[in-house]
Design an enzyme around this catalytic site. Structure first.
Site, PDB file in Angstrom:
ATOM      1  NE  ARG A 176      -4.058  -1.456   0.704  1.00 36.17           N
ATOM      2  CZ  ARG A 176      -4.578  -2.381  -0.615  1.00 36.17           C
ATOM      3  NH1 ARG A 176      -3.812  -2.795  -0.995  1.00 36.17           N
ATOM      4  NH2 ARG A 176      -5.640  -3.331  -0.493  1.00 36.17           N
ATOM      5  CD  GLU A 221      -2.981   3.200  -5.427  1.00 33.94           C
ATOM      6  OE1 GLU A 221      -2.059   2.631  -5.279  1.00 33.94           O
ATOM      7  OE2 GLU A 221      -4.444   2.796  -5.480  1.00 33.94           O
ATOM      8  CG  HIS A 258      -2.843  -1.069  -6.445  1.00 34.93           C
ATOM      9  ND1 HIS A 258      -3.776  -0.333  -6.040  1.00 34.93           N
ATOM     10  CD2 HIS A 258      -3.381  -2.194  -5.801  1.00 34.93           C
ATOM     11  CE1 HIS A 258      -3.915  -1.189  -4.889  1.00 34.93           C
ATOM     12  NE2 HIS A 258      -3.549  -1.863  -4.726  1.00 34.93           N
TER      13      HIS A 258
END
Length: 365
Positions: A282, A311, A330
């Site tokens: 993360r 993000e 991601h």
């Protein structure tokens, strides 16, 4: 006699014509009956709230996994008339952190029984609060392990061998002959430090063994001797020892209060100047301002990140302008195989919660 025979034949022909007519009528009405049965079956499916199907949500080619068992409504459509659907919805599927399980949304879903999350990490869900409403929370462990370990190795290799830079040179319209290309770092035989040796971390170690890497790991608890020997991994009780010795450091931890800001100025200063930091956990595990400073000053060679915070990063964020940073959006779990397995497990968990059956992957407060 002959008159009677004609009468009997007439009756037989009439009955045959009537039977044929009934058959034709039956065939005509069959599609209508099937449609009615389908509608009844649709009405029996529980309702579920999702983000949406399409670019910003679930892949259209995989959405059949949801619609096979649930009547779904997208978040945007739900917001147009919450009162119409609020009482019906029993399950909420959270995919890529959406819809956000905020109190304002949950309060409009009085029949909600489960929040089914896609993925392992549930740091974006207030599990104690959701559970206090009598709503179950589930996730999808294990199914993401292989794909996430793959992206860790992909980032490590791409950063070490400057794959993106090489691609840009090869495809640049101005390139008419190949000059001296950027020199990369050797992966085979290098020392890899894995922070977080759970299922994903262990699978990274398995892949690294194929590159004859020396493997160090730091974890809350030491793995069995058999596990260590299988991948040739050595345990570091202190993370500092791992950071000082590793050519590549891969972060594969869950985000918790203990791991938030785990890598900051002090930890980065312990790493080798030739080392690369790879983060597939993360974004908040790394103090990004400290990372920018370390990359600019040459305290570490490079960083390869599949996760950031937020993000996406703001377009003027300094990480985006550094030549020694590789960032992907991601995509650790983004394969068709893994995505399908995740959705199947989400549906399995949600159906169990809705029908009062034991839930395979319930997350307790």
């Amino acid at each position: 006699m002959r008159g009677l025979m004609y009468v009997q034949r007439g009756r037989t022909l009439w009955r045959s014509a009537q039977a044929s007519r009934r058959l034709q009528v039956s065939r005509l009405h069959r599609p209508a009956r099937q449609l009615q049965q389908k509608r009844v079956m649709e009405g029996e499916k529980p309702w579920a709230l999702i983000s949406e199907v399409g670019e910003q949500g679930y892949l259209e080619e995989l959405s059949d996994i949801l619609t096979q068992h649930f009547q779904i409504i997208g978040h945007r459509d739900f917001l147009r008339d919450p009162q119409l659907y609020g009482e019906k919805i029993q399950a909420m599927f959270v995919w890529d952190f959406k819809p956000a399980a905020e109190a304002s949304l949950l309060s409009s879903l009085p029949s909600l029984k489960v929040v089914a999350n896609g993925g392992v990490g549930i740091d974006h869900l207030d599990v104690p609060y959701i559970s206090s409403l009598g709503v179950k929370v589930t996730n999808t462990p294990n199914v993401v392990d292989e794909a996430t370990a793959d992206i860790a190795m992909a980032l490590l290799l791409a950063s070490a061998r400057k794959v993106v830079e090489g691609h840009q040179i090869a495809t640049d319209p101005k390139t008419t002959h190949i000059m001296q290309c950027p020199m990369g770092e050797e992966v085979s035989g290098a020392t890899l430090g894995i922070v977080g040796m759970g299922n994903i971390g262990y699978k990274i170690a398995q892949r690294s063994k194929g590159f004859d890497m020396r493997i160090l790991y730091h974890n809350r608890s030491r793995r069995s001797v058999e596990d260590e020997q299988a991948v040739g991994a050595s345990y570091c009780q202190k993370i500092d020892d791992l950071l000082k010795q590793s050519d590549f450091v891969v972060l594969a931890v869950n985000l918790t209060p203990e791991t938030t800001g785990l890598i900051s100025h002090r930890e980065l200063s312990l790493m080798r100047s030739t080392a690369t930091l790879v983060n597939i956990s993360r974004g908040l595990v790394v103090e990004q301002d400290a990372l920018v400073t370390a990359l600019r000053s040459g305290k570490i060679r490079a960083a390869a990140l599949d996760v950031t915070h937020p993000e996406p990063l703001p377009r003027d964020h300094p990480l985006l302008g550094l030549p020694n940073v590789l960032i992907t959006p991601h995509v650790g779990t983004n394969t068709y195989t893994t995505t399908r397995k995740m959705m199947q497990k989400m549906v399995q968990n949600a159906l169990a919660a809705v029908t009062g059956q034991p839930i395979p992957n319930e997350v307790k407060p």
